[in-house]
Design a protein around this motif. Structure first.
Motif, short mmCIF file in Angstrom:
data_model
loop_
_atom_site.label_atom_id
_atom_site.label_comp_id
_atom_site.label_asym_id
_atom_site.label_seq_id
_atom_site.Cartn_x
_atom_site.Cartn_y
_atom_site.Cartn_z
N ARG A 23 0.84 -1.20 0.00
CA ARG A 23 0.00 0.00 0.00
C ARG A 23 0.87 1.25 0.00
O ARG A 23 0.50 2.26 -0.61
CB ARG A 23 -0.94 0.00 1.20
CG ARG A 23 -1.91 -1.18 1.30
CD ARG A 23 -2.68 -1.43 0.01
NE ARG A 23 -2.03 -2.45 -0.82
CZ ARG A 23 -2.52 -2.88 -1.99
NH1 ARG A 23 -3.64 -2.35 -2.47
NH2 ARG A 23 -1.90 -3.82 -2.68
N TRP A 24 2.02 1.18 0.68
CA TRP A 24 2.98 2.30 0.63
C TRP A 24 3.47 2.50 -0.80
O TRP A 24 3.53 3.64 -1.29
CB TRP A 24 4.17 2.02 1.54
CG TRP A 24 5.41 2.73 1.08
CD1 TRP A 24 5.64 4.08 1.10
CD2 TRP A 24 6.54 2.14 0.43
NE1 TRP A 24 6.86 4.36 0.53
CE2 TRP A 24 7.43 3.19 0.11
CE3 TRP A 24 6.89 0.83 0.12
CZ2 TRP A 24 8.66 2.96 -0.52
CZ3 TRP A 24 8.11 0.60 -0.51
CH2 TRP A 24 8.97 1.65 -0.82
N LEU A 25 3.82 1.41 -1.49
CA LEU A 25 4.36 1.55 -2.84
C LEU A 25 3.32 2.14 -3.78
O LEU A 25 3.65 2.96 -4.65
CB LEU A 25 4.84 0.19 -3.35
CG LEU A 25 5.81 0.23 -4.54
CD1 LEU A 25 7.05 1.06 -4.22
CD2 LEU A 25 6.19 -1.18 -4.97
N ILE A 26 2.07 1.77 -3.61
CA ILE A 26 1.00 2.38 -4.41
C ILE A 26 0.91 3.87 -4.13
O ILE A 26 0.74 4.69 -5.04
CB ILE A 26 -0.34 1.67 -4.15
CG1 ILE A 26 -0.32 0.28 -4.77
CG2 ILE A 26 -1.50 2.50 -4.70
CD1 ILE A 26 -1.53 -0.56 -4.44
N VAL A 167 0.97 2.97 7.01
CA VAL A 167 1.36 3.25 5.64
C VAL A 167 1.68 4.74 5.47
O VAL A 167 0.84 5.58 5.76
CB VAL A 167 0.24 2.86 4.66
CG1 VAL A 167 0.60 3.26 3.23
CG2 VAL A 167 -0.04 1.37 4.74
N PRO A 168 2.89 5.08 5.00
CA PRO A 168 3.18 6.49 4.69
C PRO A 168 2.32 6.97 3.52
O PRO A 168 2.05 6.22 2.59
CB PRO A 168 4.67 6.47 4.30
CG PRO A 168 5.21 5.20 4.86
CD PRO A 168 4.07 4.22 4.80
N ARG A 169 1.92 8.22 3.59
CA ARG A 169 1.04 8.79 2.57
C ARG A 169 1.69 10.01 1.92
O ARG A 169 2.55 10.66 2.51
CB ARG A 169 -0.30 9.21 3.20
CG ARG A 169 -1.03 8.09 3.91
CD ARG A 169 -1.66 7.12 2.95
NE ARG A 169 -2.19 5.95 3.64
CZ ARG A 169 -2.83 4.96 3.04
NH1 ARG A 169 -3.05 5.01 1.74
NH2 ARG A 169 -3.26 3.91 3.72
N GLY A 170 1.26 10.32 0.71
CA GLY A 170 1.67 11.53 0.05
C GLY A 170 3.18 11.63 -0.10
O GLY A 170 3.86 10.66 -0.43
N GLU A 171 3.70 12.83 0.14
CA GLU A 171 5.13 13.06 -0.03
C GLU A 171 5.97 12.21 0.92
O GLU A 171 7.11 11.85 0.59
CB GLU A 171 5.45 14.55 0.17
CG GLU A 171 6.89 14.93 -0.08
CD GLU A 171 7.40 14.58 -1.48
OE1 GLU A 171 8.64 14.44 -1.62
OE2 GLU A 171 6.59 14.44 -2.41
N GLN A 172 5.43 11.86 2.08
CA GLN A 172 6.16 10.96 2.98
C GLN A 172 6.41 9.62 2.31
O GLN A 172 7.49 9.03 2.45
CB GLN A 172 5.39 10.78 4.29
CG GLN A 172 6.16 9.97 5.33
CD GLN A 172 5.36 9.76 6.60
OE1 GLN A 172 4.15 9.50 6.56
NE2 GLN A 172 6.02 9.88 7.73
N ALA A 173 5.42 9.12 1.57
CA ALA A 173 5.61 7.87 0.83
C ALA A 173 6.68 8.04 -0.23
O ALA A 173 7.51 7.15 -0.45
CB ALA A 173 4.29 7.44 0.18
N GLY A 174 6.70 9.18 -0.89
CA GLY A 174 7.72 9.44 -1.90
C GLY A 174 9.11 9.53 -1.31
O GLY A 174 10.07 9.00 -1.89
N ARG A 175 9.24 10.16 -0.16
CA ARG A 175 10.55 10.27 0.48
C ARG A 175 11.07 8.90 0.92
O ARG A 175 12.27 8.63 0.82
CB ARG A 175 10.49 11.22 1.66
CG ARG A 175 10.32 12.68 1.28
CD ARG A 175 10.67 13.61 2.43
NE ARG A 175 9.84 13.35 3.60
CZ ARG A 175 8.68 13.94 3.85
NH1 ARG A 175 8.19 14.82 2.97
NH2 ARG A 175 8.00 13.65 4.93
#
Length: 216
Positions: A23-26, A167-175
């Motif tokens: 879900r993080w990768l998505i 699950v990290p979301r948004g820009e946190q997921a990108g970082r």
């Protein structure tokens, strides 16, 4: 902008931390030039030569969903496999429905009769082949998931994890994607770790995912 990446994501659908990583990768695909190819691996295969059974799977349950996943990948492709993984993960890890293979197939728009392969061995060779491809890229002493990025095998970057909740979301997921890719790209780097929380956190952003059931 960096070049667009395609990440191969090997998963055992029964692993709850793998579900959260997926879900993080998505989420990361929403903020980074990234696409995901879904691939099958198996905790049963990973642990079959061990003296202990870290999954406590005395009845061989973990074979059932990966066999169905392998059948879907062969007959319908990795996009359909991704839909099935989402459907399985939602039922297994968010609803606690551990016998929901047939229902998950229906959720994913796939034929329910594919559930019959769960208790047969027809797709065991396909499961093993996909699993071994992941192990060849990342090396031993890892679990589910495995992520590989890049071109030819000699140029690919592969790593286990990340193990993260919620699950990290948004820009946190990108970082997190940027950091994972940067660490894995260093040839001599192999581990960054800290203690797991005493009580695994739930993922309140995915409908209250409870981290229960078999783990990597």
């Amino acid at each position: 902008m960096p070049d667009r990446h395609t990440a191969d994501f090997w998963f055992d659908p029964s692993c709850p931390y793998t579900w959260l990583a997926s879900r993080w990768l998505i989420e990361a695909t929403k903020v980074r030039p990234l696409e995901v190819n879904w691939r099958v691996m198996s905790l049963s295969v990973l642990n079959e030569d061990r003296d202990d059974d870290p999954e406590g799977d005395v009845d061989g349950y973990l074979w059932r969903p990966v066999r169905v996943c392998a059948a879907v990948a062969e007959a319908y492709g990795q996009a359909a496999l991704g839909r099935l993984f989402t459907a399985l993960g939602t039922r297994l890890h968010e609803r606690g429905e551990w016998g929901a293979v047939e229902s998950a197939l229906d959720d994913a728009g796939l034929p329910a009769e594919l559930a019959r392969v769960a208790d047969a061995t027809a797709y065991d060779a396909a499961v093993r082949a996909s699993h071994e491809e992941a192990m060849r890229l990342v090396g031993p002493e890892v679990g589910s998931p495995v992520i590989a990025v890049g071109g030819a095998d000699s140029e690919r970057v592969a790593f286990f994890g990340p193990v993260v909740a919620p699950v990290p979301r948004g820009e946190q997921a990108g970082r997190l994607w940027d950091g994972a890719l940067a660490l894995a790209s260093v040839p001599g780097f192999y581990e960054l770790k800290r203690s797991r929380p005493q009580q695994p956190p739930t993922d309140d952003n995915t409908g209250g995912t409870q981290l229960e059931g078999p783990t990597a």
